[in-house]
Design an enzyme around this catalytic site. Structure first.
Site, short mmCIF file in Angstrom:
data_model
loop_
_atom_site.label_atom_id
_atom_site.label_comp_id
_atom_site.label_asym_id
_atom_site.label_seq_id
_atom_site.Cartn_x
_atom_site.Cartn_y
_atom_site.Cartn_z
N SER A 232 47.79 2.39 -3.28
CA SER A 232 46.62 2.25 -4.14
C SER A 232 47.04 1.79 -5.53
O SER A 232 48.15 2.06 -5.98
CB SER A 232 45.89 3.59 -4.27
N ASP A 233 46.14 1.08 -6.21
CA ASP A 233 46.31 0.96 -7.65
C ASP A 233 46.19 2.37 -8.21
O ASP A 233 45.60 3.27 -7.59
CB ASP A 233 45.26 0.02 -8.25
N TRP A 234 46.76 2.59 -9.38
CA TRP A 234 46.86 3.94 -9.93
C TRP A 234 45.47 4.49 -10.26
O TRP A 234 44.82 4.04 -11.19
CB TRP A 234 47.77 3.92 -11.14
#
Length: 762
Positions: A232-234
Site C-alpha cells: 500500500s501507499d503509506w
C-alpha cells in the site's frame, strides 16, 4: 552483482500461526516490515530519484534527518532525456546506494500520467504519454533491481492529482483507463517485473485502489502475470481485510497490530479464507528472505562518480525551447561565449530549486549552483537576485531588486535570467492553483529583455508554466528540476560543453484554459470525471487543432538534423520495424531523439490524430548520417474493445509518421497490418447492419429478409430522393424487425437464426 529481478528464494510459512502470518502482512514501523521466526525484517524507503533513508532516531518521515544520498534529476527532467540507457544507469546507481544502506525496496519509479499540469506531484512523473512512461519506467526498474534491490512501481493507478487524494474517485471509462492510465504500468510489469507495485490512495470508479480486486488481481496478476507483492501507499488502507481479499499483500506503515487483529478475527469467523492470507504472507516472506540472501554492495559510496552521473543526466535532460538570432547578431544567442560579459539574474541561480517537496526530498551529498558554474567558465560575471523567493515581499523591495537587475543587464553583453516556481507552489499533498510564473519574476524578465535584447531565460519548475515572454526573449531553456548537479549541468549547456538534446515529454500550453482536463479538475464531492477520455496531452491539442506554446516532443540543439525517407516492414511477430536515415547537417556533434507516431484512417473506433508508439536515439558527428531503427510493438497498436473486453488490433493500412516532435514530422510511410478477429455473440439487440455484416449470420438473415423486399421498396418510394432505406434500417435491432414484417418474421425465427449463426462462428 547478479541480477535478481526474477530470482526468488522460497519462503516457508507452513509452520506459522494465523497471528504470525497476519503480522507479516503489515509494517513493524514506518519503514520496516516485521521479523517473524526465521523471516527477517526489511526496510522499504522513499525514492524515486534518490535514496531518502531516515537516520536512527530521526523524525518519523525522515525528511529532516535522512542520510546523504545522490539527488539525481527527478522524473520531470529525466523523462526529457528519452535516453533508455542513461535512465537505466541512473537506476543502477540508485540500486547501489540502496544496497550500501541495506534498503531492500526503493519506492519508485512513479509513472502516473500527467493528466493536468496542475497536479502538484507532476515532478515525480515522466510524461503525459504511456509509451514514454512505460519504456523509461522499465529502464529504471531494471537498473535498480540489477543490484538486488527491489523497485516499487507507483502509484497504481489513475492517481493524477493531489487534491483529496486519500478519498477521491477517479471516474474513468474503460478505453482511456486501459489505453492511457494502465498501459505504462503494464509495460513495466511485463518487461521488468518490479519486486513490488504500490497501490495508490484514490478510488477508481468508486472502489479504493487498495480494495480493488479487479485492479490488483484480475488485471495485475492474472492478465499481466505480476509475480511480486503489492504494497500500500503509506496510509492507503481503509479496510485491511477487504484489501487482503482484493490482492494487497503488505499494509504500510505499521499500526501497532490493530489491523492484524482484524485479519485474525476474519480468518477465525470464516469471512476471510486463510489461503488468501497465506498467499500474501508468502509473498512478504519471499521478498524478505530474498533480500537476506542477496549480496550487498560494499561501501563507501563513490560520491564523485555518482555526482558525475547526476551531472551527465541533468545535462541530457535540459530542453532548449528556443534559440533565435538576436537583432544585429549573426548567430543564435546560445551557446554563450566565455569572453562575453554576463549578467546573471534571478535568485534560483544562487539558490537552486533542484527537487520537489514532499516524501521524495533527498538530502544531497553536495549541491552545485548555476552561478558558480557560470563563473567557473566566464571571467566577467555580475549577479543580481532580481526577485525574492520569500512568500511575501514588500513592493518597494521588489522594485529595488528589479531595478538592480535592469542595471546589471544593461551593462552586460548578455543577460541570463533564472526564473521558476518556488517550492511552496508545487508539492506532494496539494495541487497548483495556476500554471503561471510569479508576477514579480515576469516583471523582471520583461524589464531585463527591454534593457538587453540578448537575454536568455532558464526555467526551474516541476510542472509546465505558461511563457508570456516567448515572443520577446530570444533564448529559453527548460531546466525543470535537475537534481544536485543541475547548476553545473546548466552551465555546461549554456556554454556548449554539452549540446542540448532533451525533448519535451509533455505539452507546454498557451494557457490553462486550453488544457484537456480544465473543466474536470480536480472534481467535486469526492469524484473527478475523466471527461477528456483518450484525449490527454498532445492527443487533445492535435484533435482540436489547437495552437500550443511548444508541442510534445519538441527540443532544439546547437546543430541541425535532416531526415531521409522512412521505411516500414511488418515482422513475423506482427511488430512494425520502422527505419529512417538521419543526418547531422550542422557544425557540432549532437544527439537526436527520433519519434514514431501512428494513425489509422477510417478506424471504426475513436482515435487521436496520431499517437506515439516508439522512439530511438542517435548521436552523430557533423556531416555524418546514420540509420535509426524503431520497433513498434503490435500490442501497442491495439485499442481496448469495450464489447469484447480485451485488446484488439484493428486491421488496415496504418500511417506511420517519423519526426522530431509531434508537430515536426519529417517522413511518412504506410504499413498494412492484419487485424485480430473479433466475433461477438449476436443477440436480439444486435443491429440489422451488424447482423448483415456478419460473415456467418449475414447470408442467412439476408435470405430470411428477402420476402420483405416489397415492404422496403414501398417505404423507399415515399422517401425523398437519395434517402437510403437500407442505411435507415442499419441500426434497427434485429429483434424488432418482426414488427415490420406483417407476421412473416417471428421472434422464434429470429432466435433460431441467431442461435445457428452463433453456433457456426464458434
Amino acid at each position: 552483482m547478479t541480477d535478481t529481478t526474477t530470482a526468488a528464494t522460497a519462503a516457508d510459512i507452513s509452520g506459522l500461526s494465523v497471528e504470525e502470518k497476519a503480522s507479516l502482512t503489515s509494517g513493524e514501523s514506518f519503514w520496516r516490515t516485521k521479523a517473524v521466526g526465521e523471516i527477517p525484517s526489511v526496510m522499504l524507503t522513499d525514492g524515486p530519484h534518490g535514496l531518502r533513508k531516515q537516520r536512527e532516531g530521526g523524525d518519523h518521515l525522515g525528511i529532516g534527518d535522512s542520510v546523504p544520498a545522490t539527488c539525481f534529476p527527478p522524473a520531470v527532467a529525466l523523462g526529457s532525456s528519452w535516453d533508455v540507457e542513461l535512465v537505466e544507469r541512473v537506476g543502477t546507481a540508485l540500486g547501489v546506494e540502496s544496497s550500501i544502506e541495506d534498503v531492500a525496496v526503493l519506492l519508485g519509479p512513479g509513472i502516473n500520467i500527467k493528466r493536468s499540469p496542475l497536479c502538484g506531484r507532476n515532478f515525480e512523473y515522466l510524461s503525459e504519454d504511456p509509451i514514454v512512461s512505460g519504456v523509461l519506467g522499465a529502464a529504471l526498474v531494471r537498473g535498480i533491481q540489477s543490484q538486488g534491490v527491489g523497485a516499487s512501481l507507483k502509484h497504481f493507478a489513475a492517481n493524477n492529482q493531489e487534491d483529496d487524494r486519500m478519498r477521491s474517485s477517479s471516474d474513468v471509462d474503460p478505453r482511456p483507463l486501459r489505453e492511457i492510465y494502465l498501459r505504462g504500468f503494464q509495460r513495466v510489469v511485463e518487461d521488468a517485473q518490479p519486486h513490488t507495485v504500490m497501490c495508490s490512495y484514490n478510488r477508481i470508479n468508486g472502489v479504493f485502489a487498495s480494495e480493488n480486486r479487479w485492479l490488483l488481481t484480475d488485471v495485475l496478476r492474472d492478465e499481466w502475470c505480476f509475480q511480486g507483492l503489492v504494497v500500500s501507499d503509506w496510509g492507503a488502507v481503509s479496510d485491511r481485510v477487504a484489501a487482503l481479499r482484493a490482492g494487497l499483500d503488505l499494509e504500510m506503515p505499521g499500526n501497532a497490530g490493530l489491523s492484524d487483529a482484524a485479519v485474525v478475527a476474519a480468518v477465525g469467523d470464516g469471512s476471510l479464507d486463510e489461503s488468501v492470507l497465506d498467499a500474501s504472507a508468502a509473498r512478504v516472506a519471499e521478498l524478505a528472505t530474498r533480500w537476506a540472501d542477496t549480496e550487498r554492495v560494499e561501501g563507501p559510496l563513490d560520491v564523485d562518480a555518482h555526482h558525475a552521473l547526476a551531472r551527465e543526466a541533468a545535462g541530457r535532460s535540459i530542453v532548449l525551447l528556443k534559440n533565435d538570432v538576436p537583432a544585429s547578431d549573426d548567430r543564435p544567442l546560445l551557446p554563450l561565449a566565455a569572453d562575453r560579459s554576463i549578467a546573471v539574474i534571478g535568485a534560483f541561480a544562487e539558490k537552486p530549486r533542484y527537487q520537489g517537496a514532499g516524501s521524495s526530498m533527498i538530502r544531497p551529498t553536495r549541491l552545485d549552483d548555476a552561478l558558480t558554474g557560470i563563473r567557473a567558465v566566464a571571467g566577467d560575471v555580475v549577479y543580481a537576485p532580481g526577485f525574492s523567493l520569500a512568500a511575501e515581499v514588500d513592493a518597494d523591495e521588489s522594485s529595488r531588486l528589479r531595478d538592480e537587475a535592469v542595471g546589471a543587464a544593461s551593462a552586460a553583453d548578455v543577460a541570463v535570467v533564472f526564473a521558476g516556481l518556488p517550492a511552496r507552489l508545487e508539492s506532494e499533498g496539494y495541487d497548483r492553483d495556476d500554471i503561471d510564473l510569479p508576477a514579480d519574476q515576469l516583471a523582471v524578465i520583461d524589464a531585463v529583455v527591454a534593457a538587453n535584447p540578448r537575454t536568455v531565460v532558464v526555467l526551474s519548475n516541476g510542472g509546465v508554466v505558461t511563457l508570456p515572454f516567448s515572443r520577446t526573449v530570444p533564448a529559453i531553456v527548460e531546466g525543470w528540476l535537475l537534481g544536485q548537479a543541475g547548476g553545473s549541468a546548466t552551465a555546461d549547456v549554456l556554454f556548449g560543453a554539452v549540446n542540448p538534446s532533451g525533448k519535451l515529454t509533455e505539452t507546454v500550453p498557451l494557457r490553462l484554459e486550453d488544457t484537456p482536463a480544465f473543466l474536470n479538475f480536480p472534481g467535486e464531492e469526492g469524484h473527478v470525471r475523466y471527461g477528456e477520455g483518450l484525449f490527454v496531452g498532445y492527443r487533445w491539442y492535435d484533435a482540436r487543432r489547437m495552437e500550443v506554446e511548444y508541442p510534445f516532443g519538441h527540443g532544439l540543439s546547437y546543430t541541425t538534423f535532416s531526415y531521409g525517407d522512412a521505411s516500414a516492414s511488418v515482422t513475423a511477430s506482427g511488430d512494425i520495424e520502422v527505419r529512417v536515415t538521419v543526418t547531422n547537417t550542422g557544425e557540432r556533434s549532437g544527439r537526436e531523439v527520433v519519434q514514431v507516431y501512428t494513425s489509422l484512417a477510417g478506424s471504426h473506433v475513436q482515435r487521436p490524430p496520431r499517437e506515439l508508439k516508439g522512439f530511438g536515439v542517435i548521436e552523430l558527428e557533423p556531416g555524418a548520417s546514420g540509420e535509426v531503427a524503431v520497433t513498434v510493438r503490435r500490442e501497442d497498436l491495439a485499442y481496448w474493445d469495450v464489447r469484447a473486453d480485451r485488446w484488439v488490433v484493428e486491421g488496415g493500412e496504418y500511417t506511420i509518421e517519423v519526426g522530431a516532435s509531434s508537430r515536426d514530422l519529417r517522413a511518412t510511410v504506410a504499413a498494412a497490418v492484419d487485424g485480430d478477429e473479433v466475433r461477438l455473440p449476436l443477440t436480439r439487440e444486435s443491429s440489422l447492419g451488424e447482423v448483415l455484416a456478419h460473415p456467418v449470420a449475414g447470408p442467412m438473415v439476408q435470405g430470411a429478409l428477402a420476402g420483405m423486399s416489397e415492404l422496403f421498396d414501398g417505404a423507399s418510394s415515399i422517401m425523398p430522393e437519395g434517402v437510403s432505406m437500407e442505411r435507415m434500417m442499419a441500426s434497427f435491432p434485429i429483434g424488432r424487425v418482426g414488427m415490420m414484417s406483417g407476421g412473416q418474421v417471428t421472434p422464434d425465427m429470429i432466435d433460431g437464426l441467431l442461435a445457428a449463426a452463433n453456433a457456426q462462428q464458434q
